[in-house]
Write a protein that holds these residues in place. Structure first.
Motif, PDB file in Angstrom:
ATOM      1  N   GLN A   1       0.823  -1.207   0.000  1.00 44.53           N
ATOM      2  CA  GLN A   1       0.000   0.000   0.000  1.00 44.53           C
ATOM      3  C   GLN A   1       0.858   1.258   0.000  1.00 44.53           C
ATOM      4  N   LYS A   2       1.953   1.243   0.757  1.00 43.07           N
ATOM      5  CA  LYS A   2       2.846   2.403   0.788  1.00 43.07           C
ATOM      6  C   LYS A   2       3.440   2.662  -0.601  1.00 43.07           C
ATOM      7  N   PHE A   3       3.830   1.600  -1.280  1.00 43.56           N
ATOM      8  CA  PHE A   3       4.404   1.767  -2.613  1.00 43.56           C
ATOM      9  C   PHE A   3       3.331   2.166  -3.625  1.00 43.56           C
ATOM     10  N   GLU A   4       2.142   1.608  -3.500  1.00 39.81           N
ATOM     11  CA  GLU A   4       1.057   1.941  -4.426  1.00 39.81           C
ATOM     12  C   GLU A   4       0.618   3.391  -4.279  1.00 39.81           C
ATOM     13  N   LYS A   5       0.747   3.940  -3.094  1.00 46.74           N
ATOM     14  CA  LYS A   5       0.350   5.319  -2.860  1.00 46.74           C
ATOM     15  C   LYS A   5       1.159   6.274  -3.751  1.00 46.74           C
ATOM     16  N   ASN A   6       2.394   5.933  -4.017  1.00 48.75           N
ATOM     17  CA  ASN A   6       3.278   6.785  -4.814  1.00 48.75           C
ATOM     18  C   ASN A   6       3.492   6.245  -6.227  1.00 48.75           C
ATOM     19  N   ARG A   7       2.609   5.413  -6.674  1.00 45.06           N
ATOM     20  CA  ARG A   7       2.779   4.760  -7.968  1.00 45.06           C
ATOM     21  C   ARG A   7       2.820   5.724  -9.147  1.00 45.06           C
ATOM     22  N   TYR A   8       2.028   6.772  -9.084  1.00 39.62           N
ATOM     23  CA  TYR A   8       1.905   7.662 -10.228  1.00 39.62           C
ATOM     24  C   TYR A   8       2.766   8.920 -10.115  1.00 39.62           C
ATOM     25  N   VAL A   9       3.754   8.896  -9.269  1.00 45.73           N
ATOM     26  CA  VAL A   9       4.702  10.010  -9.191  1.00 45.73           C
ATOM     27  C   VAL A   9       5.607   9.918 -10.415  1.00 45.73           C
ATOM     28  N   THR A  10       5.712  11.025 -11.148  1.00 46.25           N
ATOM     29  CA  THR A  10       6.496  10.999 -12.386  1.00 46.25           C
ATOM     30  C   THR A  10       7.728  11.893 -12.333  1.00 46.25           C
ATOM     31  N   ASP A  11       7.789  12.814 -11.396  1.00 44.55           N
ATOM     32  CA  ASP A  11       8.945  13.703 -11.291  1.00 44.55           C
ATOM     33  C   ASP A  11      10.159  12.905 -10.819  1.00 44.55           C
ATOM     34  N   GLN A  12      11.222  12.952 -11.606  1.00 39.70           N
ATOM     35  CA  GLN A  12      12.412  12.142 -11.325  1.00 39.70           C
ATOM     36  C   GLN A  12      13.033  12.495  -9.976  1.00 39.70           C
ATOM     37  N   ARG A  13      13.083  13.775  -9.644  1.00 40.29           N
ATOM     38  CA  ARG A  13      13.679  14.181  -8.364  1.00 40.29           C
ATOM     39  C   ARG A  13      12.818  13.713  -7.191  1.00 40.29           C
ATOM     40  N   ALA A  14      11.505  13.769  -7.351  1.00 38.20           N
ATOM     41  CA  ALA A  14      10.608  13.304  -6.281  1.00 38.20           C
ATOM     42  C   ALA A  14      10.768  11.802  -6.077  1.00 38.20           C
ATOM     43  N   ILE A  15      10.923  11.065  -7.156  1.00 36.25           N
ATOM     44  CA  ILE A  15      11.129   9.614  -7.049  1.00 36.25           C
ATOM     45  C   ILE A  15      12.418   9.310  -6.302  1.00 36.25           C
ATOM     46  N   ASP A  16      13.486  10.046  -6.626  1.00 35.27           N
ATOM     47  CA  ASP A  16      14.759   9.836  -5.937  1.00 35.27           C
ATOM     48  C   ASP A  16      14.647  10.132  -4.448  1.00 35.27           C
ATOM     49  N   VAL A  17      13.913  11.174  -4.086  1.00 37.09           N
ATOM     50  CA  VAL A  17      13.723  11.510  -2.667  1.00 37.09           C
ATOM     51  C   VAL A  17      12.921  10.414  -1.967  1.00 37.09           C
ATOM     52  N   LEU A  18      11.861   9.939  -2.621  1.00 31.17           N
ATOM     53  CA  LEU A  18      11.053   8.867  -2.022  1.00 31.17           C
ATOM     54  C   LEU A  18      11.871   7.592  -1.837  1.00 31.17           C
ATOM     55  N   ILE A  19      12.700   7.274  -2.806  1.00 29.22           N
ATOM     56  CA  ILE A  19      13.566   6.094  -2.683  1.00 29.22           C
ATOM     57  C   ILE A  19      14.518   6.269  -1.509  1.00 29.22           C
ATOM     58  N   HIS A  20      15.122   7.440  -1.412  1.00 32.61           N
ATOM     59  CA  HIS A  20      16.080   7.687  -0.336  1.00 32.61           C
ATOM     60  C   HIS A  20      15.410   7.602   1.036  1.00 32.61           C
ATOM     61  N   LYS A  21      14.226   8.201   1.185  1.00 33.22           N
ATOM     62  CA  LYS A  21      13.524   8.160   2.465  1.00 33.22           C
ATOM     63  C   LYS A  21      13.114   6.739   2.829  1.00 33.22           C
ATOM     64  N   SER A  22      12.644   5.990   1.850  1.00 32.59           N
ATOM     65  CA  SER A  22      12.239   4.621   2.127  1.00 32.59           C
ATOM     66  C   SER A  22      13.447   3.750   2.466  1.00 32.59           C
ATOM     67  N   ARG A  23      14.573   4.011   1.807  1.00 33.16           N
ATOM     68  CA  ARG A  23      15.798   3.255   2.105  1.00 33.16           C
ATOM     69  C   ARG A  23      16.250   3.538   3.536  1.00 33.16           C
TER      70      ARG A  23
END
Length: 133
Positions: free
Chosen positions: A58-80
């Motif tokens: 569910q946490k990953f699905e919540k951000n499924r449609y994020v398309t901004d590359q910088r936002a994706i990198d931030v989300l990956i870093h926070k989740s890591r």
């Protein structure tokens, strides 16, 4: 069990393209998915690993449609970072149950009295000159 902080540490990276970001997201998802039984045993949770996996999905699905590359990198870093803190036992049971496994369904709108009892009134916070009606 001793904590080795560098065991799960990863440096913050920027993805050069969407395919690289997708690969990193899938790798992170697999790490979380495989760690579900260990999370249940480390924190002595009274939920099944299947429930933990469902919450992670569910946490990953919540951000499924994020398309901004910088936002994706931030989300990956926070989740890591969250993954590293969870697996190194740097969290308490309340953190895992309340933050990681919290169900973030749609919230019912609050009535005037509920807002009043909480001492908040969102309409009063919006400045008059903001252009928001």
């Amino acid at each position: 069990m001793s904590t080795i902080p560098a065991r799960l540490a990863r440096s913050a990276k920027t993805s050069p393209g969407s395919s690289e970001a997708r690969r990193r997201v899938l790798e992170l998802y697999r790490d979380w998915y495989r760690a579900a039984p260990e999370i249940c045993s480390l924190y002595a949770l009274n939920v099944s690993p299947a429930y933990v996996r469902h919450a992670i999905r569910q946490k990953f699905e919540k951000n499924r449609y994020v398309t901004d590359q910088r936002a994706i990198d931030v989300l990956i870093h926070k989740s890591r970072l969250d993954y590293q803190e969870t697996m190194n036992l740097w969290k308490q049971n309340d953190h895992v149950l309340g933050i990681l496994l919290a169900d973030e369904g749609p919230k019912a709108p609050k009535t005037f009295l509920q807002k009043f009892y909480e001492g908040r009134d969102e309409e009063a916070i919006i400045p008059a000159a903001s252009g928001i009606h």
